[in-house]
Design a protein around this motif. Structure first.
Motif, short mmCIF file in Angstrom:
data_model
loop_
_atom_site.label_atom_id
_atom_site.label_comp_id
_atom_site.label_asym_id
_atom_site.label_seq_id
_atom_site.Cartn_x
_atom_site.Cartn_y
_atom_site.Cartn_z
N TRP A 87 42.25 -18.39 -38.36
CA TRP A 87 41.15 -18.48 -37.40
C TRP A 87 41.47 -19.56 -36.37
O TRP A 87 42.29 -20.45 -36.60
N ASP A 89 39.19 -21.90 -33.46
CA ASP A 89 37.89 -22.26 -32.89
C ASP A 89 38.07 -23.35 -31.84
O ASP A 89 38.67 -24.39 -32.11
N ASP A 115 32.84 -23.38 -30.61
CA ASP A 115 32.54 -21.99 -30.96
C ASP A 115 31.68 -21.97 -32.22
O ASP A 115 31.73 -22.90 -33.05
N TYR A 118 33.28 -22.62 -35.61
CA TYR A 118 33.75 -23.98 -35.89
C TYR A 118 32.95 -24.64 -37.01
O TYR A 118 33.50 -25.33 -37.86
#
Length: 689
Positions: A87, A89, A115, A118
Motif C-alpha cells: 500500500w 498513502d 489519505d 493512512y
C-alpha cells in the motif's frame, strides 16, 4: 512372527540407575539450570536491547510502514501499481514548516492531510469523535490534548500558527480549527518532541495552495523484503521503487546495514558462546565423574551381553530427564532475571522509554536449544567412555588427574562471565556520563547551527541570554556564535532547503592543501557526498563552519569534542592569534598523516567574507587539530571547522548578535522540573531553538 523388545528393560535399567544417583542428579540439574539461566538471561537482555533500539528507530512518522517515497499524486498511483508495494498513502504537509505555537516550543508539530488509508495503516485509532471532514476541522492526539490541558477535547477551538506560502513569502498565520476527535498517539515514545495534527486535503487548495506545488511524503509498505536480512535491505528496495515510480527521494527509519546488525548481535552471541563453554566444562565434569564412579557397573553390563547401543540408550534417557528438569528451571529463572536486568540497563540510556520485553516463545526456544546443545556436547565424551569401555578396562580404570584442569577452567569461566554480567548491568553510571560528556547544566542551541531548515533563518534574540542570566537559580551564561553565509539555501526536489550555518572563507598554506586533498579524494566524496568542494577549490572560496567560543570554555570544549593534537596556548587563542582546526573529515576516514595535512604550529592566512562579499584577512597559528571525534560529545563545535575565540569572532563579524548558535547555562544545583519550565517558557518565545 514375534520379536522380543528390549525397550522396557532399558527403561527399567535407566530408572534404577537414575534413582540410585540422587546426589549426582541434584548437581547435574543445578549445573544445567545455571547454564540455562545464564544463556536465557543473555538472550533475554540481548534480544530486549536489540528490539529496544529497533523500537527507537520504529518510533518515527509512519509507524506502520518501512519508509517513504517523495512525490506527487501521480507518483503515488504508480507506486500502487508496483507488485512490491502493498500500500502507498500520501501524507500532505499543510504548513510550510512545523507549527509555531508557543505551546510547541522544543517540538516539531506537523499539520498533515493524509489519505484515508493512512490512519488504519499507521495505527491511528480514534478514542472519541470523528476524523476531520472540512478544512476548518482537525484531529489531535491524546498526548497533544494533555499537553494543551484540554478538559473537553471534542468541540474545542484551537488556534494554530500555520506557515502559509513558500520560501521568502512564507508567513506565520493564526488559524482557528475545531477539534472533531482525538486519537491514541502511536508515536507516544517521541510525543515530547514530535506530534501530528490531521485535517483534510482540501485545506491545501483552500488556504495554502503553495504546498500543492511541492512533493509530499508517500508512506509505503513493502512486500518484497527478505525476512532473513532483518530489514537491512529496506533502503535498496525503497530506492528501487522510487526509481520505478519516478519519485524524488526516499526516507526510512530502517537504516541499519547487515554489518551493523551483526555488530549489534555479535556481543550477545559471543557472550552465549562463553556461557556455553563454561556450561560445557561444568556439565562435562558432572557427567564424567558420574560415569567414572559407575565404570565397573558398565563393565559388568558389558560382561552379561549389553551392547554399546543399549548402554547409550540407558544413559541418554537419564541425560534427557536431567536436561528437561534443569532447562525448564533455568529458562524460567533466566527469563525473569533477564527482564529484571534489561529494563534496568536500558533505563540508564536514551532508549529506556522504548523498552519492550522480548517474545517469551523466542527466548524459550533459543534458551532451550542452546542449553540442550551444550548438555549433549558435554555428555558425548562420557557417553563414549561408558559405551565403548571393555570389561577388563573397566576393572582397571582410574580417572586421569588432568581432568582437574577442566574443573578449574569451568569455575574460572563461570567467574569471568559473572563479573562481565555485573559490569555490563551495573557498571553504567549516568553521573559519570554527564560529568564526562556535558559541560554545563543546560544548553540551548539554534536549530540551524547543525541542521538544515525548512524556513528562512531567524536568529536567536540577543536578549535571550540576558533573560536566562536573570533567572534566580542561574549562576552563569556563556554564548557561542556561528557565522552564516548568504544566500543560505538551495532549491531541491522537495522545495527550498536552508543549509546549516556555514561561512565562506579563503585559505592558504596547510589549510588550503588539506581542503584541496579532500576535494580530490574519491573516498571523501563517497563518504560525505558531493558538497561542491571541487568548485570551492577552483575559486578558493570554501564553505566551512566558523565558530566563536568563549576562551574560558575552550579547554572544556576540546575535552568534550574528542582527541586533539597539540597543546592549546590559551593566551594566543584568547587574543585571536591562534585557532583550533576541526577537519571536515569528521569520521577520520583519511586519517591525519596524508601529505599536506594541517598540524599544530602551522601558520596560515584566512579570509573571512561577510554577506556583502567583503573580505577580512587574518593571519593565525593553528594551536590544536582534532585527531579523533568524540561521537557522544556534547560540545558546541557542531559543524564548526575553524574555531575562534568569541572576541575574534565579534571583530570579524559585526552582526555577531544575529549569529548566536549555543547558550550554555550554569545553575546553583541540579535543575528542577519547575526551573526547567522557566527556561522553556523563555525558549517558547523563539521558535528557532
Amino acid at each position: 512372527m514375534f520379536q522380543n523388545s528390549d525397550k522396557e528393560v532399558l527403561k527399567e535399567l535407566a530408572r534404577d540407575n537414575y534413582i540410585s544417583h540422587k546426589s549426582r542428579n541434584r548437581i547435574a540439574i543445578l549445573a544445567i539450570a545455571l547454564t540455562t539461566l545464564l544463556i536465557t538471561a543473555v538472550w533475554t537482555v540481548g534480544i530486549g536491547m536489540i528490539s529496544t533500539i529497533g523500537n527507537y528507530g520504529e518510533s518515527a512518522p509512519g509507524p506502520g510502514c518501512e519508509g517513504n517515497i517523495n512525490g506527487t499524486e501521480e507518483t503515488r498511483q504508480r507506486l500502487e501499481e508496483l507488485p512490491q508495494i502493498q500500500w502507498a498513502d500520501m501524507a500532505r504537509e499543510c504548513s510550510g514548516a512545523g507549527l509555531h505555537n508557543r505551546e510547541f516550543a522544543g517540538m516539531d508539530v506537523r499539520l498533515l492531510a493524509p489519505d484515508k488509508g493512512y490512519f488504519g495503516h499507521n495505527f491511528v485509532e480514534l478514542i472519541e469523535g470523528r476524523f476531520a471532514q472540512s478544512a476548518d476541522e482537525i484531529v489531535i492526539s491524546d498526548t497533544m490534548a494533555e499537553r494543551l490541558g484540554l478538559q473537553t477535547v471534542i468541540g474545542s477551538q484551537l488556534e494554530l500558527l500555520v506557515m502559509i506560502g513558500a520560501d521568502e513569502k512564507m508567513v506565520e498565520t493564526p488559524m482557528t480549527f475545531t477539534v472533531t476527535g482525538y486519537y491514541k498517539n502511536p508515536l507516544i515514545n517521541i510525543s515530547k518532541v514530535y506530534d501530528e495534527i490531521y485535517t483534510v486535503p482540501e485545506f491545501i487548495t483552500q488556504y495554502n495552495p503553495a504546498m500543492d506545488q511541492r512533493p509530499h511524503k508517500i508512506y509505503v509498505k513493502l512486500n518484497n523484503l527478505n525476512p532473513l536480512l532483518m530489514k537491512t535491505d529496506v533502503m535498496d528496495k525503497l530506492q528501487e521503487a522510487n526509481d520505478l515510480a519516478g519519485g524524488t527521494g526516499t526516507g526510512t527509519k530502517n537504516t541499519s546495514s547487515m554489518s551493523n546488525m551483526l555488530f549489534s548481535v555479535g556481543p550477545a552471541i559471543l557472550f552465549v558462546l562463553f556461557i556455553g563453554m563454561s556450561g560445557y566444562f561444568l556439565i562435562y565434569n558432572v557427567f564424567y565423574i558420574s560415569v567414572s564412579s559407575d565404570i565397573r557397573w558398565f563393565g559388568m553390563m558389558k560382561t552379561i551381553g549389553t551392547t554399546a547401543r543399549q548402554l547409550k540408550a540407558v544413559l541418554m534417557q537419564q541425560i534427557r530427564r536431567l536436561a528437561v528438569i534443569g532447562i525448564l528451571i533455568g529458562i524460567v529463572l533466566g527469563y525473569l532475571v533477564g527482564n529484571l536486568i534489561g529494563p534496568g540497563v536500558m533505563r540508564q540510556t536514551m532508549y529506556g522509554m522504548f523498552y519492550k520485553a522480548p517474545n517469551v516463545l523466542a527466548v524459550f526456544l533459543l534458551g532451550a536449544g542452546f542449553s540442550w546443545f551444550t548438555v549433549y556436547v558435554s555428555a558425548l565424551k562420557s557417553l563414549k567412555l561408558a559405551c565403548h569401555i571393555s570389561p577388563v578396562e573397566a576393572a582397571r580404570f582410574a580417572p586421569k588427574k588432568k581432568k582437574n584442569m577442566f574443573t578449574i577452567l569451568s569455575f574460572a569461566l563461570s567467574g569471568m562471565i559473572f563479573l562481565v554480567s555485573c559490569n555490563a548491568a551495573l557498571g553504567f553510571s549516568i553521573d559519570h556520563m554527564v560529568e564526562r560528556y556535558n559541560m554545563k547544566d543546560a544548553r540551548i542551541f539554534h536549530k540551524g547551527f547543525s541542521w538544515s531548515l525548512e524556513e528562512p533563518y531567524q536568529p536567536v534574540s540577543a536578549e535571550l541570554p540576558e533573560k536566562i542570566a536573570a533567572l534566580p537559580f542561574v549562576t552563569n551564561v556563556d554564548v557561542a556564535y556561528q557565522a552564516r553565509l548568504m544566500p543560505d539555501y538551495e532549491e531541491t526536489t522537495m522545495g527550498r532547503i536552508y543549509w546549516p550555518s556555514l561561512a565562506q572563507v579563503s585559505l592558504d598554506g596547510a589549510l588550503k592543501k588539506e581542503m584541496e586533498f579532500f576535494a580530490g579524494s574519491e573516498e571523501f566524496m563517497s563518504t560525505y557526498g558531493d558538497t561542491g568542494l571541487l568548485d570551492q577549490a577552483e575559486n578558493n572560496r570554501w564553505k566551512l563552519g566558523v565558530k566563536g567560543i568563549p576562551a574560558d570554555l575552550i579547554r572544556q570544549e576540546l575535552a568534550c569534542e574528542g582527541v586533539f593534537e597539540g597543546t592549546l596556548d590559551l593566551e594566543k587563542f584568547k587574543t585571536g592569534e591562534g585557532i583550533v582546526w576541526a577537519s571536515p573529515d569528521s569520521q577520520e576516514i583519511l586519517g591525519r598523516d596524508f601529505e599536506g595535512s594541517v598540524h599544530p604550529g602551522d601558520k596560515t592566512t584566512i579570509g573571512f567574507y561577510d554577506a556583502q562579499g567583503n573580505c577580512i584577512e587574518k593571519e593565525v597559528t593553528i594551536l590544536a587539530v582534532r585527531a579523533k571525534s568524540e561521537i557522544y560529545g556534547s560540545g558546541d563545535f557542531g559543524v564548526g571547522n575553524i574555531i575562534l575565540s568569541d572576541t575574534l569572532f565579534k571583530e570579524l563579524y559585526p552582526d555577531y548578535e544575529q549569529r548566536i548558535s549555543n547558550i550554555q547555562i550554569d545553575t546553583e544545583e541540579e535543575i528542577t522540573e519547575e526551573q526547567n519550565q522557566q527556561i522553556n517558557s523563555l525558549m517558547a518565545e523563539e521558535y528557532n531553538t
